[in-house]
Design a protein around this motif. Structure first.
Motif, PDB file in Angstrom:
ATOM      1  N   LEU A 209      17.646 -69.111  44.371  1.00  0.00           N
ATOM      2  CA  LEU A 209      16.526 -68.816  45.259  1.00  0.00           C
ATOM      3  C   LEU A 209      17.056 -68.283  46.573  1.00  0.00           C
ATOM      4  N   MET A 210      16.297 -67.406  47.212  1.00  0.00           N
ATOM      5  CA  MET A 210      16.689 -66.866  48.497  1.00  0.00           C
ATOM      6  C   MET A 210      15.441 -66.749  49.363  1.00  0.00           C
ATOM      7  N   VAL A 211      15.558 -67.171  50.608  1.00  0.00           N
ATOM      8  CA  VAL A 211      14.487 -66.995  51.585  1.00  0.00           C
ATOM      9  C   VAL A 211      15.032 -66.079  52.667  1.00  0.00           C
ATOM     10  N   ASP A 212      14.449 -64.895  52.802  1.00  0.00           N
ATOM     11  CA  ASP A 212      14.858 -63.945  53.824  1.00  0.00           C
ATOM     12  C   ASP A 212      13.848 -64.008  54.955  1.00  0.00           C
ATOM     13  N   ARG A 213      14.319 -64.341  56.133  1.00  0.00           N
ATOM     14  CA  ARG A 213      13.460 -64.488  57.306  1.00  0.00           C
ATOM     15  C   ARG A 213      13.619 -63.298  58.232  1.00  0.00           C
ATOM     16  N   GLY A 214      13.297 -62.108  57.735  1.00  0.00           N
ATOM     17  CA  GLY A 214      13.320 -60.902  58.540  1.00  0.00           C
ATOM     18  C   GLY A 214      14.713 -60.384  58.854  1.00  0.00           C
ATOM     19  N   ALA A 215      15.712 -60.818  58.099  1.00  0.00           N
ATOM     20  CA  ALA A 215      17.084 -60.363  58.343  1.00  0.00           C
ATOM     21  C   ALA A 215      17.305 -58.984  57.741  1.00  0.00           C
ATOM     22  N   ARG A 216      18.138 -58.182  58.393  1.00  0.00           N
ATOM     23  CA  ARG A 216      18.523 -56.883  57.830  1.00  0.00           C
ATOM     24  C   ARG A 216      19.396 -57.179  56.614  1.00  0.00           C
ATOM     25  N   HIS A 217      19.051 -56.553  55.478  1.00  0.00           N
ATOM     26  CA  HIS A 217      19.771 -56.847  54.242  1.00  0.00           C
ATOM     27  C   HIS A 217      19.664 -55.691  53.257  1.00  0.00           C
ATOM     28  N   ALA A 218      20.496 -55.748  52.238  1.00  0.00           N
ATOM     29  CA  ALA A 218      20.471 -54.778  51.132  1.00  0.00           C
ATOM     30  C   ALA A 218      20.790 -55.534  49.854  1.00  0.00           C
ATOM     31  N   TRP A 219      20.404 -54.938  48.728  1.00  0.00           N
ATOM     32  CA  TRP A 219      20.655 -55.519  47.403  1.00  0.00           C
ATOM     33  C   TRP A 219      21.403 -54.522  46.548  1.00  0.00           C
ATOM     34  N   ASN A 220      22.261 -55.013  45.664  1.00  0.00           N
ATOM     35  CA  ASN A 220      22.749 -54.204  44.550  1.00  0.00           C
ATOM     36  C   ASN A 220      23.201 -55.139  43.444  1.00  0.00           C
ATOM     37  N   VAL A 221      23.372 -54.603  42.264  1.00  0.00           N
ATOM     38  CA  VAL A 221      23.768 -55.398  41.107  1.00  0.00           C
ATOM     39  C   VAL A 221      25.237 -55.769  41.233  1.00  0.00           C
TER      40      VAL A 221
ATOM     41  N   MET B  63      16.855 -54.032  38.829  1.00  0.00           N
ATOM     42  CA  MET B  63      17.937 -53.173  39.319  1.00  0.00           C
ATOM     43  C   MET B  63      18.957 -52.964  38.205  1.00  0.00           C
ATOM     44  N   GLN B  64      19.420 -51.748  38.077  1.00  0.00           N
ATOM     45  CA  GLN B  64      20.458 -51.400  37.115  1.00  0.00           C
ATOM     46  C   GLN B  64      21.804 -51.333  37.836  1.00  0.00           C
ATOM     47  N   PRO B  65      22.913 -51.558  37.126  1.00  0.00           N
ATOM     48  CA  PRO B  65      24.211 -51.361  37.757  1.00  0.00           C
ATOM     49  C   PRO B  65      24.276 -49.968  38.382  1.00  0.00           C
ATOM     50  N   GLY B  66      24.752 -49.899  39.603  1.00  0.00           N
ATOM     51  CA  GLY B  66      24.828 -48.627  40.319  1.00  0.00           C
ATOM     52  C   GLY B  66      23.623 -48.346  41.193  1.00  0.00           C
ATOM     53  N   ASP B  67      22.474 -49.017  40.941  1.00  0.00           N
ATOM     54  CA  ASP B  67      21.304 -48.855  41.806  1.00  0.00           C
ATOM     55  C   ASP B  67      21.605 -49.434  43.177  1.00  0.00           C
ATOM     56  N   GLU B  68      21.082 -48.810  44.187  1.00  0.00           N
ATOM     57  CA  GLU B  68      21.220 -49.307  45.554  1.00  0.00           C
ATOM     58  C   GLU B  68      19.832 -49.538  46.129  1.00  0.00           C
ATOM     59  N   HIS B  69      19.553 -50.739  46.556  1.00  0.00           N
ATOM     60  CA  HIS B  69      18.338 -51.035  47.305  1.00  0.00           C
ATOM     61  C   HIS B  69      18.763 -50.950  48.757  1.00  0.00           C
ATOM     62  N   PRO B  70      18.326 -49.936  49.499  1.00  0.00           N
ATOM     63  CA  PRO B  70      18.903 -49.645  50.812  1.00  0.00           C
ATOM     64  C   PRO B  70      18.746 -50.780  51.818  1.00  0.00           C
ATOM     65  N   THR B  71      19.600 -50.754  52.823  1.00  0.00           N
ATOM     66  CA  THR B  71      19.493 -51.718  53.910  1.00  0.00           C
ATOM     67  C   THR B  71      18.123 -51.556  54.564  1.00  0.00           C
ATOM     68  N   HIS B  72      17.467 -52.696  54.766  1.00  0.00           N
ATOM     69  CA  HIS B  72      16.132 -52.671  55.350  1.00  0.00           C
ATOM     70  C   HIS B  72      15.864 -53.981  56.077  1.00  0.00           C
TER      71      HIS B  72
ATOM     72  N   GLU C 288      25.511 -55.887  34.119  1.00  0.00           N
ATOM     73  CA  GLU C 288      24.215 -56.158  33.498  1.00  0.00           C
ATOM     74  C   GLU C 288      23.083 -55.898  34.490  1.00  0.00           C
ATOM     75  N   PRO C 289      21.931 -55.428  34.012  1.00  0.00           N
ATOM     76  CA  PRO C 289      20.777 -55.272  34.913  1.00  0.00           C
ATOM     77  C   PRO C 289      20.400 -56.620  35.532  1.00  0.00           C
TER      78      PRO C 289
END
Length: 151
Positions: free
Chosen positions: A116-128, A76-85, A132-133
């Motif tokens: 480390l992160m374990v996501d157990r089917g939770a609604r979430h989104a990512w961004n920088v 991911m680059q600064p400004g990129d949005e990984h949408p809520t899913h 820095e990337p």
């Protein structure tokens, strides 16, 4: 852009261990930050038979929700949005470099290298988080849908 090397081992016709694939992983053509698919199993209990490349699937929500495991690399680059899913999976993720913001319904968490992160089917989104990337690796495995799951 992702240019990581992927080495996949297996067995030759005599049954000796060998390298089956040694190539650069290409990012999938997705509408959000680049994701490279390193491997996809053929089911929940994977087979070590054969020498087919399992990373030829066309990306879709069905790929992420299929009953198989996926091994991915995400940049991911600064400004990129990984949408809520939200998917019917358990995701095991590690931040390799940079910092990312994990946004949940009720809070945000900043993760950095080695976290480390374990996501157990939770609604979430990512961004920088920062300038820095960020690079993450994850293993995604199918899970039973959560009862009362929101769309």
């Amino acid at each position: 852009m992702l240019t990581n090397r992927r080495v996949v081992t297996g067995h030759n016709e005599e049954g000796a261990s060998c390298v089956v694939f040694d190539s650069t992983m290409d990012a999938l053509p997705l509408p959000y930050p680049p994701v490279a698919l390193a491997w996809v199993t053929d089911g929940l209990v994977a087979s070590n038979e054969g020498s087919d490349d399992t990373c030829t699937a066309v990306p879709s929500i069905e790929l992420w929700n299929a009953h198989n495991a996926k091994f991915i690399l995400m940049e991911m680059q600064p400004g990129d949005e990984h949408p809520t899913h939200q998917t019917d999976t358990v995701d095991f993720a590690v931040v390799l470099s940079g910092h990312v913001r994990l946004t949940l319904d009720t809070e945000e968490v900043i993760l950095g290298p080695g976290d480390l992160m374990v996501d157990r089917g939770a609604r979430h989104a990512w961004n920088v988080h920062g300038n820095e990337p960020a690079v993450m690796v994850a293993v995604i495995v199918p899970a039973h849908p959560r009862s009362g799951k929101d769309a």
